[in-house]
Design an enzyme around this catalytic site. Structure first.
Site, mmCIF file in Angstrom:
data_model
loop_
_atom_site.group_PDB
_atom_site.id
_atom_site.type_symbol
_atom_site.label_atom_id
_atom_site.label_comp_id
_atom_site.label_asym_id
_atom_site.label_seq_id
_atom_site.Cartn_x
_atom_site.Cartn_y
_atom_site.Cartn_z
ATOM 1 N N ASP A 330 0.870 -1.168 0.000
ATOM 2 C CA ASP A 330 0.000 0.000 0.000
ATOM 3 C C ASP A 330 0.909 1.220 0.000
ATOM 4 O O ASP A 330 2.130 1.097 0.008
ATOM 5 C CB ASP A 330 -0.972 -0.012 1.183
ATOM 6 C CG ASP A 330 -0.263 -0.170 2.507
ATOM 7 O OD1 ASP A 330 0.961 -0.416 2.498
ATOM 8 O OD2 ASP A 330 -0.912 -0.050 3.548
ATOM 9 N N ASP A 612 -2.975 -3.065 6.356
ATOM 10 C CA ASP A 612 -3.160 -2.598 7.734
ATOM 11 C C ASP A 612 -4.614 -2.624 8.193
ATOM 12 O O ASP A 612 -4.891 -2.729 9.362
ATOM 13 C CB ASP A 612 -2.576 -1.182 7.903
ATOM 14 C CG ASP A 612 -3.071 -0.231 6.838
ATOM 15 O OD1 ASP A 612 -4.052 -0.571 6.155
ATOM 16 O OD2 ASP A 612 -2.474 0.850 6.677
ATOM 17 N N ASP A 616 -8.249 -5.877 5.174
ATOM 18 C CA ASP A 616 -7.091 -6.453 4.478
ATOM 19 C C ASP A 616 -6.821 -7.886 4.917
ATOM 20 O O ASP A 616 -6.048 -8.596 4.281
ATOM 21 C CB ASP A 616 -5.825 -5.623 4.745
ATOM 22 C CG ASP A 616 -5.861 -4.308 4.001
ATOM 23 O OD1 ASP A 616 -6.595 -4.224 3.002
ATOM 24 O OD2 ASP A 616 -5.165 -3.367 4.423
#
Ligand code: ATP
Length: 877
Positions: A330, A612, A616
């Site tokens: 990410d 996070d 996810d």
């Protein structure tokens, strides 16, 4: 105390001697002294006998015990004593090593962060969950692990997964209402229990029990399950190798029996000598030291990662890291610093700059005088916000989400004051809808909505959005800024869950926030790409922002971004192509991450993925190596992950891959060293028996050599640091066999070379007038010398190191070699040892001979390694 689930929230607060908004720091401190830290008691370790039993229960020990019994029956007391010593020493070494490895891993498990948010002195502060005390008020969000037993005081759409306590796999809805009468645990709807998981919603709970007093603390089985994060010392590779050793051991025992029968039939050796030779052969051939050395290698690898701020939760992932071919990451906080500063505000008809740095509220919004929109923007920024900034240690710091912190700072700079406003309800931010909205009451009691979020999401909630919105966004996002829209509006039914207000909000404007890349990111990206590993940036942010940041950190093809909306239109057959060719994926949802991982794995890629959020978790589970963030990550993500980055830093992913590759290299080297060593020791006996030759090394001496070298020398390789070039070669194919054909060929000829040298030296010694005992002593020491040479050769042939470097080694290597040489010298010259082992003093010539033969062997081994390396280079070219 009455069952707390039957008490009203007010009554529960009184009983726990708490107050509205929780305890003061001083009170909490006192209670911590009284109740102790909120930790589960350590599970009882296995007893010494259990552990010893584990060590003794293997094929080799059974062979040795049988051998010892037979030698006792034959009244060969010396042999019996030596064999017994071998059993005991082996078990002791195994015990100590396994204990050390296990302790090292447990220590790392303890590093997994356990945080909680509690009210102290009326302020919400992040705490180590261990500091919670009865009476604390704890704040929970979706994805959080419940840190202690709680009576729920406030609940917003809460459901909790209590399967670990109740066995019920469906999450249970919760409320704050007291029960009419005491009920079994599974039906206490106003309670939340330590170790369970908040699947959805948010809540405030009153701590009623901590540590061992919690429900989970009272079930010792659950305690050990929770306390030891690292559950086993085994990984798929080690299990596979274990099975291989077992089969190998069986084959060796069968071979030994066949040879025994052959020896009896040939009748060249007296039966007792033949028997001892067969025992020596078996012990030498079974690589009994290997499992211990491999386990230690693994534990050392895990420790090395911990030093690089990578915490290993699932041991098997350590192996996977060595073959990772794609890293999906990410953006916010991993590639960037997550230090947000709001620098631009664009309203319907004006563009403002915001000065100041970091979270210091000192700064100006200019040009002035302001339009009323500036105050509206400031008000929404303040109201639609769960973070605050505070001065701590002379620095302004955010408590909460950094982006919301930046908005709070901006609000200060607009000098708005919403102290008199009250929040009535909220729609929290969710990566799926990408906005947050709050229903607030102004000082006169009038209801209003304040909303912020991704510009498209907010535009969809507004009656009108600017016509040139796309241009406005690009102007900010093109500079790598994160762009957010603000809106406000009236509401008639004071109900956020209704749809009445949607589509009727008033657009205020856009804000641009800078979040610079971490300084280490660019070089980390370069290193990963050099290592033949692909990087995919998968972010929830706008494609233009994502591309701008990708460009800044040196990601190739940064300008080609694909969005979640575009991904949604793909045919299943197109996924593979898109997953392979794009590097920037923007405005994605967790479901897209899952699909992308699937598409990559389908193409036989080994995927590491960072995450996070609560959502996810499925992607982290699906990835071959799921990596959660230690600081930013939700407990749900951490639970699902294989690895945790304690510092949330992308550069740590590089360290993890490097250590993973090194670990694999070391395991490979240990095996490549161990197999020819065992085979050569056994080969000496096999050849003698088959060819009817005199044993160049006696059976007892073989036992001794095996005892001295098996664990010491192999262990030296476990400490090898990552070699140069570790990150300049492509990843190992995940399905490649552990030993290549070239490895097996090498194993065979090295064994043959060593056996030939031992025989030749023995016979040369006898021919030059040495006694049988001297010749055997020479042969035994030569064999040990050759094992040391093989150690150096294995290090050298693994590549990335010069011959001088391979020889120079490291302290552990020289410690191990020194210990082995000292042991050999004692075995050769101590009168008692000479009596037991049948050795004899050697003259200078004999020692020089040993040295010369070793040097010659080293020359041959390195020459072959060189040829092999050249051939590999040519093949690659
Ligand atoms: P990454 O996935 O790389 O961490 P990200 O943080 O931008 O990137 P999300 O957290 O999914 O990804 O956010 C997606 C978008 O939602 C953001 O770009 C922003 O526009 C909006 N957003 C993020 N946080 C909030 C928030 N607290 N309130 C309102 N909107 C938000």
């Amino acid at each position: 105390m009455p069952s707390i689930e039957t008490l009203s929230t007010e009554h529960a607060i009184t009983i726990m001697d708490s107050r509205r908004q929780g305890l003061s720091h001083a009170e909490a401190h006192q209670r911590l002294q009284r109740h102790g830290p909120n930790r589960l008691p350590a599970p009882a370790p296995d007893s010494l006998w259990t552990r010893l039993g584990r060590q003794l229960n293997n094929a080799l020990v059974w062979v040795l015990v049988a051998a010892a019994l037979v030698t006792v029956l034959l009244q060969h007391w010396v042999d019996a004593a030596v064999i017994t010593t071998v059993i005991v020493v082996n078990a002791m070494i195994g015990l100590v090593q396994e204990g050390q490895a296990e302790r090292a891993l447990q220590a790392i498990a303890a590093l997994v962060p356990r945080t909680a948010q509690a009210y102290r002195d009326g302020v919400k502060v992040p705490l180590d969950a261990g500091e919670l005390v009865p009476g604390d008020w704890v704040w929970l969000d979706a994805g959080d692990l419940v840190p202690a037993d709680l009576r729920l005081l406030e609940c917003h759409g809460v459901s909790i997964d209590e399967s670990m306590l109740t066995g019920e796999s469906v999450a249970v809805g919760k409320s704050t209402e007291a029960l009419a009468q005491p009920a079994p645990l599974a039906e206490r709807y106003c309670m939340a229990y330590s170790g369970t998981h908040l699947v959805a919603g948010s809540a405030i709970g009153l701590v009623i029990a901590t540590g061992a007093d919690t429900e989970v603390g009272q079930v010792s089985q659950l305690v050990s399950q929770l306390a030891s994060q690292v559950k086993t010392l085994k990984t798929p590779l080690l299990t596979q190798l274990d099975r291989l050793f077992q089969r190998l051991s069986m084959a060796i025992v069968a071979l030994a029996l066949a040879l025994f029968a052959f020896g009896v039939w040939q009748a060249r050796l007296p039966l007792d000598q033949l028997f001892m030779a067969i025992v020596g052969l078996t012990v030498a051939a079974i690589p009994e030291g290997l499992p211990a050395v491999l386990t230690i290698t693994l534990a050392l690898g895990v420790q090395a990662m911990a030093r690089r701020r990578v915490i290993v939760r699932q041991l098997p992932s350590v192996e996977t890291l060595g073959s990772v071919s794609v890293v999906c990451t990410d953006k916010t906080g991993t590639l960037t610093q997550n230090q947000m500063t709001l620098t631009h505000l664009v309203t319907a008809d004006q563009h403002f700059q915001v000065s100041g740095s970091g979270y210091d509220p000192d700064g100006e919004v200019s040009p002035q005088p302001w339009h009323a929109d500036v105050q509206r923007a400031g008000r929404v920024a303040q109201l639609c916000n769960d973070a605050r900034v505070a001065l701590s240690g002379g620095h302004w710091q955010v408590v909460g989400d950094p982006m919301e912190g930046a908005l709070a700072v901006f609000a200060e700079k607009t000098r708005v004051n919403t102290n008199e406003w009250a929040r009535v309800s909220a729609i929290p931010f969710d990566a799926a809808h990408r906005y947050m909205a709050v229903l607030v009451a102004d000082p006169d009691g009038h209801h209003q909505i304040a909303a912020k979020g991704a510009p498209e999401a907010i535009a969809a909630l507004c009656a009108h959005a600017p016509d040139d919105l796309a241009l406005q966004i690009e102007a900010l996002a093109g500079r790598g800024m994160r762009v957010l829209a603000l809106a406000d509006g009236p509401i008639h039914d004071a109900n956020l869950s209704g749809v009445g207000w949607r589509g009727h909000l008033n657009w205020i404007g856009l804000v641009g926030l800078i979040d610079p890349p971490r300084p280490e990111t660019e070089s980390a990206v370069k290193e990963i790409l050099n290592a033949g590993v692909e990087i995919k940036m998968i972010t929830g942010d706008h494609p233009v922002t994502a591309s701008a940041i990708a460009r800044e950190i040196g990601l190739p093809d940064a300008d080609r971004a694909i969005t979640g909306t575009e991904l949604d239109t793909l045919e299943p057959a197109e996924w593979a192509d898109v997953a392979r060719h794009y590097r920037v994926f923007a405005r994605t949802s967790p479901a897209h991450k899952l699909a992308l991982i699937g598409a990559l794995q389908h193409q036989h890629q080994t995927v590491a993925m960072t995450g996070d959020g609560v959502n996810d978790a499925p992607a982290l589970k699906k990835a071959d190596a799921g990596v959660a963030m230690g600081q930013r990550g939700s407990a749900a993500a951490r639970e699902a992950a294989d690895l945790i980055l304690a510092d949330d830093n992308f550069a740590s992913v590089v360290a993890a891959i490097r250590e993973g590759r090194n670990l694999f290299d070391n395991l490979h080297k240990v095996i490549r060293w161990n197999l020819p060593t065992s085979a050569a020791e056994a080969g000496v006996i096999v050849v003698s028996l088959l060819a009817g030759l005199q044993l160049p090394i006696s059976a007892l001496q073989i036992l001794w050599v095996n005892l001295v070298t098996a664990i010491t020398l192999g262990l030296a390789l476990a400490f090898d640091p990552a070699r140069a070039g570790t990150m300049r070669r492509p990843p190992r194919a995940a399905n490649a066999p552990f030993l290549s054909r070239a490895d097996v060929v090498q194993l065979l000829w090295v064994t043959a070379l060593f056996v030939a040298l031992v025989f030749a030296s023995y016979h040369a010694a006898v021919a030059t007038g040495h006694s049988h005992a001297q010749a055997q002593t020479l042969a035994m020491n030569l064999l040990v010398g050759l094992e040391v040479i093989n150690l150096v050769a294995v290090r050298y042939s693994a590549g990335g190191i010069t011959m001088a470097g391979a020889l120079r080694g490291h302290r552990v290597m020289w410690g191990c070699i020194g210990a082995v040489c000292a042991a050999q010298w004692l075995a050769s010259s101590l009168p008692l040892a000479q009596q037991v082992l049948g050795t004899a003093d050697l003259g200078l010539v004999a020692w020089l001979w040993i040295g010369g033969a070793c040097a010659a062997a080293l020359a041959v081994l390195t020459a072959v390694a060189q040829v092999r390396a050249d051939a590999l280079t040519t093949a690659r070219a």
